[in-house]
Design a protein around this motif. Structure first.
Motif, PDB file in Angstrom:
ATOM      1  N   SER A 116       0.664  -1.316   0.009  1.00 15.49           N
ATOM      2  CA  SER A 116      -0.113   0.133   0.072  1.00 15.49           C
ATOM      3  C   SER A 116       0.957   1.177   0.049  1.00 15.49           C
ATOM      4  O   SER A 116       0.368   2.247  -0.203  1.00 15.49           O
ATOM      5  CB  SER A 116      -0.963   0.036   1.308  1.00 15.49           C
ATOM      6  N   ASN A 120       2.787   2.453  -7.963  1.00 18.86           N
ATOM      7  CA  ASN A 120       2.333   1.284  -8.659  1.00 18.86           C
ATOM      8  C   ASN A 120       3.295   0.454  -9.499  1.00 18.86           C
ATOM      9  O   ASN A 120       3.014  -0.881  -9.169  1.00 18.86           O
ATOM     10  CB  ASN A 120       1.236   1.863  -9.721  1.00 18.86           C
ATOM     11  N   GLN A 230      -2.242   3.714  -0.371  1.00 19.63           N
ATOM     12  CA  GLN A 230      -3.291   3.258  -1.162  1.00 19.63           C
ATOM     13  C   GLN A 230      -3.992   2.300  -0.507  1.00 19.63           C
ATOM     14  O   GLN A 230      -3.396   1.187  -0.960  1.00 19.63           O
ATOM     15  CB  GLN A 230      -2.729   3.089  -2.861  1.00 19.63           C
ATOM     16  N   PHE A 232      -6.899  -0.989  -0.989  1.00 22.65           N
ATOM     17  CA  PHE A 232      -7.477  -1.765  -1.813  1.00 22.65           C
ATOM     18  C   PHE A 232      -8.420  -2.638  -1.309  1.00 22.65           C
ATOM     19  O   PHE A 232      -8.496  -3.255  -0.345  1.00 22.65           O
ATOM     20  CB  PHE A 232      -6.239  -2.671  -2.662  1.00 22.65           C
ATOM     21  N   TYR A 233      -9.373  -2.979  -2.264  1.00 23.43           N
ATOM     22  CA  TYR A 233     -10.443  -3.789  -2.158  1.00 23.43           C
ATOM     23  C   TYR A 233      -9.592  -5.282  -2.212  1.00 23.43           C
ATOM     24  O   TYR A 233      -8.884  -5.493  -3.152  1.00 23.43           O
ATOM     25  CB  TYR A 233     -11.520  -3.887  -2.924  1.00 23.43           C
ATOM     26  N   SER A 235     -10.818  -7.873  -3.735  1.00 22.55           N
ATOM     27  CA  SER A 235     -10.933  -8.360  -4.981  1.00 22.55           C
ATOM     28  C   SER A 235     -10.055  -7.446  -5.952  1.00 22.55           C
ATOM     29  O   SER A 235      -9.689  -8.473  -6.972  1.00 22.55           O
ATOM     30  CB  SER A 235     -12.668  -8.048  -5.525  1.00 22.55           C
ATOM     31  N   GLN A 236      -9.845  -6.477  -5.757  1.00 27.61           N
ATOM     32  CA  GLN A 236      -8.882  -5.778  -6.670  1.00 27.61           C
ATOM     33  C   GLN A 236      -7.446  -6.429  -6.709  1.00 27.61           C
ATOM     34  O   GLN A 236      -6.761  -6.576  -7.602  1.00 27.61           O
ATOM     35  CB  GLN A 236      -8.748  -4.546  -6.456  1.00 27.61           C
ATOM     36  N   PHE A 237      -7.084  -6.755  -5.263  1.00 28.54           N
ATOM     37  CA  PHE A 237      -5.965  -7.144  -5.038  1.00 28.54           C
ATOM     38  C   PHE A 237      -5.728  -8.570  -5.669  1.00 28.54           C
ATOM     39  O   PHE A 237      -4.689  -8.954  -6.414  1.00 28.54           O
ATOM     40  CB  PHE A 237      -5.555  -7.470  -3.617  1.00 28.54           C
ATOM     41  N   GLU A 239      -7.424  -9.713  -8.086  1.00 28.50           N
ATOM     42  CA  GLU A 239      -7.146  -9.604  -9.860  1.00 28.50           C
ATOM     43  C   GLU A 239      -5.682  -9.420 -10.004  1.00 28.50           C
ATOM     44  O   GLU A 239      -5.254 -10.198 -10.835  1.00 28.50           O
ATOM     45  CB  GLU A 239      -7.908  -8.370 -10.005  1.00 28.50           C
ATOM     46  N   HIS A 240      -4.994  -8.447  -9.212  1.00 23.74           N
ATOM     47  CA  HIS A 240      -3.623  -8.645  -9.479  1.00 23.74           C
ATOM     48  C   HIS A 240      -2.736  -9.628  -9.275  1.00 23.74           C
ATOM     49  O   HIS A 240      -1.835 -10.109 -10.128  1.00 23.74           O
ATOM     50  CB  HIS A 240      -3.030  -7.259  -8.629  1.00 23.74           C
ATOM     51  N   SER A 243      -3.252 -12.229 -12.045  1.00 26.73           N
ATOM     52  CA  SER A 243      -2.971 -11.767 -13.325  1.00 26.73           C
ATOM     53  C   SER A 243      -1.352 -12.065 -13.558  1.00 26.73           C
ATOM     54  O   SER A 243      -0.693 -12.100 -14.673  1.00 26.73           O
ATOM     55  CB  SER A 243      -2.810 -10.227 -13.637  1.00 26.73           C
ATOM     56  N   GLN A 282     -14.710 -11.150  -0.641  1.00 27.59           N
ATOM     57  CA  GLN A 282     -14.954  -9.825  -0.534  1.00 27.59           C
ATOM     58  C   GLN A 282     -16.062  -9.466   0.238  1.00 27.59           C
ATOM     59  O   GLN A 282     -16.154  -8.383   1.086  1.00 27.59           O
ATOM     60  CB  GLN A 282     -15.275  -9.311  -1.905  1.00 27.59           C
TER      61      GLN A 282
END
Ligand SMILES: C[S@@+](CC[C@H](N)C(=O)[O-])C[C@H]1O[C@@H](n2cnc3c(N)ncnc32)[C@H](O)[C@@H]1O
Length: 502
Positions: A116, A120, A230, A232-233, A235-237, A239-240, A243, A282
């Motif tokens: 966090s 980025n 920063q 994050f949710y 769910s966003q984490f 996703e990262h 990926s 989530q």
């Protein structure tokens, strides 16, 4: 000059990043990760590296590498490592951005207080590095500030940043931020939800109690007031994570990944609306208004079992401990109530489980192999069919309730439970006694608040000094007079808190 070079991050250890803790979760999920006693660990953004230095002293068969771009913190860490006498830690001043993706092969990779707080590109790089440097059955620990809980804290952070936007000096900045939050808190009405939040936060800033000013300044400057912070949710984490060909294994405190404490009605609704296991994570964060995540990651193709097995086979070879002790309690209704110091309680009327928990209470703070616990409990309560599975299920249920009721280990930490002729604590604990920080670390890598008495005693607990020498040492170190009984009492307390290993 980097801010971290000017103001070092406090010397903090983090129990939930210990390879033993990660290995237990891995074991329970069918991923057989490397033994903590003979593994390799990489920590990204390690600060001065005290987290891995403390681990390394008690895991001499393991190898630790710490990376931080603050040269000043790395130099400080090297001095601490040499003072503690560990040779299995390598600290390197480097920007994570400049490391190759394949930076070696590590069984465990830790990034605590990092994701966090970095831009980025550094986040992206760290995730790639984890993918390419984590052993096939390895586990990575990545913590981050989480939404939705951090939305509220974001409001507090932004008002403090605004108030202090023209103040350059960190100590002044912290004082101004704290004073402003206190003023906002005072002007809110008692029943206003924002008032409740800001008052609680304000008292946490003032109520850091004995926290030394330097540590207080450093945490506020580098955490809440950091240039980048920063959230994050989950769910966003995830996703990262996905990926990069990695997968979310579980929350480090495994109970955070299980719907412990939720009613069946709530669970039914969540099960109906959640489209996947990760979706459920989530929803659980919404339900719990979670503000910090301690996520464990593994390779996407790692052999993991998503349903926790509650059978005896899952606990085979694991060590079990509990901080709970039996307590007379009418509420136990004929059973026995076991209560941990943090108030968590477990009550059972089953003789097998009663004798198992009695035994765990008797050996505290030591731990016992699951098979030996089973043998002890069945010898006391009499053999019964399915005893092994019943005991395993009860232990796992309590573990998922909170680690004070049951904690598991992949090895037996070298704790002694009684005070020897010449007691010995770790070299790391002796080092912390003379440093301007709040906490030391026990043999299980848990934080223990440093009292004045501990600061006086710890330096003498090196296995060389007998009681008379320790007493003399304590007398000369303490301003207030201290008696023989008080020093004996203090030593016993140190044994009970898993501070002694000899
Ligand atoms: C909030 S501190 C956390 C320190 C420690 N991990 C802890 O949790 O106690 C973040 C650390 O990351 C380091 N850091 C930030 N960006 C970095 C980068 N690009 N490469 C290496 N280290 C970095 C900082 O110097 C700092 O020591």
């Amino acid at each position: 000059m980097e801010l971290y070079d000017r103001i070092h991050y406090p010397l903090l250890t983090h129990s939930y990043t210990h390879p033993d803790r990660l290995a237990v979760v891995g074991r329970l999920m069918g991923l057989m990760p490397a033994d903590a006693a003979s593994c390799s660990v990489l920590e990204l953004g390690c600060g001065s590296g005290v987290n891995i230095i403390a681990m390394a002293e008690l895991l001499p068969g393991s190898r630790f590498v710490g990376i931080d771009y603050s040269q000043g913190q790395i130099e400080a860490g090297k001095a601490i490592a040499s003072r503690v006498g560990v040779t299995n830690v390598e600290l390197q001043a480097a920007d994570v951005l400049d490391l190759p993706d394949a930076f070696g092969r590590f069984d465990y990779i830790i990034a605590h207080g990092f994701y966090s707080w970095v831009p980025n590109p550094v986040r992206q790089k760290a995730m790639r590095l984890i993918k390419h440097s984590l052993a096939p059955r390895g586990i990575a620990f990545v913590s981050f500030n989480a939404y939705p809980g951090w939305h509220q804290f974001g409001a507090l952070r932004e008002m403090m940043l605004y108030r202090t936007r023209d103040i350059a000096d960190p100590a002044e900045k912290v004082l101004a931020a704290r004073a402003f939050v206190a003023m906002v808190a005072e002007t809110q009405s008692d029943d206003d939800p924002f008032g409740l939040l800001v008052r609680e936060y304000s008292s946490s800033l003032h109520g850091r109690g004995p926290m030394p000013e330097a540590q207080f300044v450093s945490t506020l400057i580098h955490d809440e007031l950091a240039e980048i912070n920063q959230p994050f949710y989950i769910s966003q984490f995830i996703e990262h994570v996905n990926s990069e060909g990695l997968d979310f294994l579980a929350e480090a405190d495994l109970e955070g990944s299980t719907p412990v404490g939720m009613s069946e009605d709530v669970l039914n609704v969540l099960n109906a609306i959640a489209t996947s296991r990760l979706d459920m994570e989530q929803y659980m964060d919404f339900m719990r208004n979670r503000l910090f995540r301690k996520a464990l990651l593994c390779h996407a193709d790692a052999p993991v079992s998503r349903t926790l097995s509650a059978g005896a086979a899952a606990l085979s070879g694991l060590y079990v401990g509990s901080a709970a002790g039996p307590q007379d309690d009418e509420a136990a209704l004929g059973g026995v109530n076991f209560v941990a110091p943090d108030g968590l309680a477990y009550s059972t009327d089953q003789p097998l489980l009663q004798s198992a928990f009695q035994h765990l209470a008797a050996v505290r703070p030591d731990v016992v192999l699951f098979e030996d616990l089973l043998a002890h409990a069945t010898a006391a309560a009499g053999p019964s069919e399915g005893a092994a599975d019943a005991l395993a299920a009860a232990l796992l249920r309590n573990y998922l309730h909170g680690r004070s009721l049951v904690h598991f280990h992949t090895f037996r930490p070298p704790i002694v439970t009684s005070v020897s002729e010449r007691p010995r604590t770790t070299a790391f604990a002796r080092f912390t006694a003379g440093v301007d920080i709040d906490d030391t670390t026990n043999v299980r890598h848990e934080r223990i608040t440093l009292t004045t008495e501990m600061r006086a005693l710890l330096p003498f607990l090196d296995g060389e000094h007998d009681f008379t020498a320790i007493l003399e040492g304590a007398k000369s170190a303490l301003v207030e007079p201290v008696t023989e009984v008080e020093v004996r009492h203090e030593l016993q307390w140190l044994a009970r808190t898993a501070m002694l290993l000899g």
